[in-house]
Design a protein around this motif. Structure first.
Motif, PDB file in Angstrom:
ATOM      1  N   ALA A  40      13.601 -12.647 -11.516  1.00 30.94           N
ATOM      2  CA  ALA A  40      14.538 -12.704 -10.388  1.00 30.94           C
ATOM      3  C   ALA A  40      13.867 -13.102  -9.075  1.00 30.94           C
ATOM      4  N   ARG A  41      12.588 -12.745  -8.902  1.00 33.31           N
ATOM      5  CA  ARG A  41      11.918 -13.057  -7.632  1.00 33.31           C
ATOM      6  C   ARG A  41      11.404 -14.491  -7.595  1.00 33.31           C
ATOM      7  N   ARG A  42      11.633 -15.241  -8.703  1.00 32.16           N
ATOM      8  CA  ARG A  42      11.127 -16.616  -8.789  1.00 32.16           C
ATOM      9  C   ARG A  42      12.241 -17.649  -8.839  1.00 32.16           C
ATOM     10  N   LEU A  88      12.963  -2.396  -6.299  1.00 35.67           N
ATOM     11  CA  LEU A  88      12.999  -3.106  -5.012  1.00 35.67           C
ATOM     12  C   LEU A  88      11.641  -2.816  -4.371  1.00 35.67           C
ATOM     13  N   HIS A  89      10.776  -3.823  -4.497  1.00 35.58           N
ATOM     14  CA  HIS A  89       9.330  -3.669  -4.271  1.00 35.58           C
ATOM     15  C   HIS A  89       9.002  -3.765  -2.770  1.00 35.58           C
ATOM     16  N   ALA A  90       9.501  -2.787  -1.993  1.00 33.80           N
ATOM     17  CA  ALA A  90       9.427  -2.915  -0.534  1.00 33.80           C
ATOM     18  C   ALA A  90       8.004  -2.716   0.011  1.00 33.80           C
ATOM     19  N   VAL A 146      -4.203   2.729  -4.810  1.00 35.98           N
ATOM     20  CA  VAL A 146      -3.195   3.625  -5.387  1.00 35.98           C
ATOM     21  C   VAL A 146      -2.165   2.758  -6.094  1.00 35.98           C
ATOM     22  N   ASP A 147      -1.861   3.090  -7.347  1.00 40.61           N
ATOM     23  CA  ASP A 147      -0.857   2.320  -8.105  1.00 40.61           C
ATOM     24  C   ASP A 147      -0.200   3.294  -9.090  1.00 40.61           C
ATOM     25  N   ARG A 148       0.888   3.903  -8.645  1.00 45.07           N
ATOM     26  CA  ARG A 148       1.494   5.015  -9.390  1.00 45.07           C
ATOM     27  C   ARG A 148       2.994   4.818  -9.549  1.00 45.07           C
ATOM     28  N   GLU A 154     -10.881  -3.903  -2.772  1.00 47.26           N
ATOM     29  CA  GLU A 154     -11.298  -4.760  -3.894  1.00 47.26           C
ATOM     30  C   GLU A 154     -10.165  -5.620  -4.418  1.00 47.26           C
ATOM     31  N   LYS A 155      -9.023  -4.990  -4.705  1.00 46.37           N
ATOM     32  CA  LYS A 155      -7.917  -5.751  -5.287  1.00 46.37           C
ATOM     33  C   LYS A 155      -7.427  -6.821  -4.310  1.00 46.37           C
ATOM     34  N   SER A 156      -7.426  -6.487  -3.018  1.00 47.54           N
ATOM     35  CA  SER A 156      -6.966  -7.466  -2.018  1.00 47.54           C
ATOM     36  C   SER A 156      -7.814  -8.730  -2.058  1.00 47.54           C
ATOM     37  N   VAL A 207       6.391   1.176  -1.200  1.00 47.54           N
ATOM     38  CA  VAL A 207       7.145   2.277  -1.811  1.00 47.54           C
ATOM     39  C   VAL A 207       8.370   1.601  -2.414  1.00 47.54           C
ATOM     40  N   GLU A 208       8.475   1.654  -3.750  1.00 51.90           N
ATOM     41  CA  GLU A 208       9.387   0.766  -4.461  1.00 51.90           C
ATOM     42  C   GLU A 208      10.387   1.557  -5.300  1.00 51.90           C
ATOM     43  N   PRO A 209      11.574   1.796  -4.765  1.00 50.24           N
ATOM     44  CA  PRO A 209      12.598   2.474  -5.563  1.00 50.24           C
ATOM     45  C   PRO A 209      12.836   1.704  -6.855  1.00 50.24           C
TER      46      PRO A 209
HETATM   47  O1  LIG Z   1       0.976  -9.232  -7.543  1.00 49.10           O
HETATM   48  P1  LIG Z   1       2.344  -8.775  -7.945  1.00 49.10           P
HETATM   49  O2  LIG Z   1       2.784  -9.344  -9.267  1.00 49.10           O
HETATM   50  O3  LIG Z   1       3.366  -9.036  -6.868  1.00 49.10           O
HETATM   51  O4  LIG Z   1       2.276  -7.213  -8.132  1.00 49.10           O
HETATM   52  C1  LIG Z   1       1.810  -6.412  -7.100  1.00 49.10           C
HETATM   53  C2  LIG Z   1       1.747  -4.950  -7.536  1.00 49.10           C
HETATM   54  O5  LIG Z   1       3.062  -4.507  -7.759  1.00 49.10           O
HETATM   55  C3  LIG Z   1       3.137  -3.102  -7.992  1.00 49.10           C
HETATM   56  O6  LIG Z   1       4.473  -2.754  -8.143  1.00 49.10           O
HETATM   57  C4  LIG Z   1       2.392  -2.783  -9.260  1.00 49.10           C
HETATM   58  O7  LIG Z   1       2.474  -1.403  -9.523  1.00 49.10           O
HETATM   59  C5  LIG Z   1       0.951  -3.249  -9.138  1.00 49.10           C
HETATM   60  O8  LIG Z   1       0.277  -3.017 -10.364  1.00 49.10           O
HETATM   61  C6  LIG Z   1       0.909  -4.720  -8.778  1.00 49.10           C
HETATM   62  O9  LIG Z   1      -0.436  -5.112  -8.567  1.00 49.10           O
END
Ligand SMILES: O=P(O)(O)OC[C@H]1O[C@@H](O)[C@H](O)[C@@H](O)[C@@H]1O
Length: 281
Positions: A85-87, A154-156, A199-201, A238-240, A257-259
């Motif tokens: 959907a985001r693509r 919703l990956h806010a 943090v990835d929970r 690191e991830k950044s 914070v993603e509902p």
């Molecule tokens: O790089 P993307 O696909 O947008 O994802 C970003 C992050 O999205 C988060 O919702 C995930 O929990 C992470 O594991 C992920 O790294």
């Protein structure tokens, strides 16, 4: 004189964008991904948008509110992270409503790898009178005979002045899946979540109110309806470094914070509907 309510479709570098505004707030929504890229309330930008985000439809937008559907992460049958959907460019689902103001976007029908269900999805984005941003998501199983399941978020991305002083409150007593520890299930016992490393929970059974605080200040507040999970994510140093669409030190200025409904998928029988709401202020 208060600013009149407005909803308009504009073009930004060839992309279709809906602008909403009223006396208290403004928002921008790209039709690509039904993606809210900006939300400003009472002069304060609430959503982080990466300076390196692709805004030309070549890749999902880094920041704002990506719509993860019909799959959150890899939690479903699709190889593509967070679903399709985001693509894709969503369609306008009706006339813009300047009075509310609001826009309804519809996920277009289409063929997608690893997915052969007809699942309709609408996202209504609106500003309430007090400037609250509302994202109202509805899903309809358009299959005549088959049940269908999906996960979503919703990956806010929320702006925060300093991630090291940022805390998330409201999650005490819930459990989370730690995506950095092979999916271990952990009980959240401190009253606030901190960000001293990545943090990835995936929290499950979350309450309807979650607060983002920085020091003694409330930065943003989320209100959830139906969404029963919430992902809390910050990539830290690191991830950044490995993310091409994020400046190296940008992690200090946002928290996701993603509902969501991600731990157990939603199962919809043929013809059934599902709806969920996120309010941000
Ligand atoms: O790089 P993307 O696909 O947008 O994802 C970003 C992050 O999205 C988060 O919702 C995930 O929990 C992470 O594991 C992920 O790294």
């Amino acid at each position: 004189m208060p600013r009149p309510s407005m909803a308009e479709l504009i073009h930004v570098d060839g992309m279709q964008v809906v602008r909403l505004s009223n006396a208290e707030a403004s928002a921008e929504v790209y039709l690509y991904g039904a993606h809210v890229t900006s939300y400003v309330r009472r002069g304060v930008p609430k959503l982080f948008l990466s300076d390196l985000a692709a805004l030309d439809g070549s890749a999902p937008i880094r920041g704002g509110i990506p719509v993860c559907f019909p799959q959150f992460g890899k939690r479903g049958p699709m190889a593509v992270q967070h679903g399709f959907a985001r693509r894709v460019v969503w369609e306008l689902g009706g006339a813009l409503d300047a009075a509310t103001p609001s826009v309804v976007l519809r996920l277009p029908p289409g063929e997608h790898a690893d997915w052969d269900y007809r699942l309709g999805c609408l996202l209504k984005v609106a500003l309430e009178v007090d400037g609250t941003l509302v994202c109202h998501m509805t899903v309809h199983n358009e299959e005549s005979e088959r049940a269908c399941s999906f996960s979503t978020a919703l990956h806010a991305y929320f702006c925060t002045p300093d991630i090291e002083k940022t805390r998330i409150s409201g999650l005490q007593g819930t459990t989370y899946i730690d995506q950095l520890a092979g999916g271990a299930v952990v009980e959240e016992y401190p009253d606030k979540v901190e960000f001293l490393s990545e943090v990835d929970r995936i929290y499950s059974g979350v309450p309807s109110k979650i607060m983002i605080e920085c020091g003694d200040n409330l930065v943003s507040e989320l209100e959830l309806e139906t969404f029963c999970d919430a992902i809390v994510w910050n990539p830290h140093v690191e991830k950044s470094r490995g993310m091409a669409d994020l400046p190296d030190d940008a992690w200090k200025g946002f928290v996701c914070v993603e509902p969501a409904v991600a731990v157990q998928p939603v199962v919809l029988g043929a013809g059934e509907h599902w709806a969920a709401i996120l309010r941000i202020r």
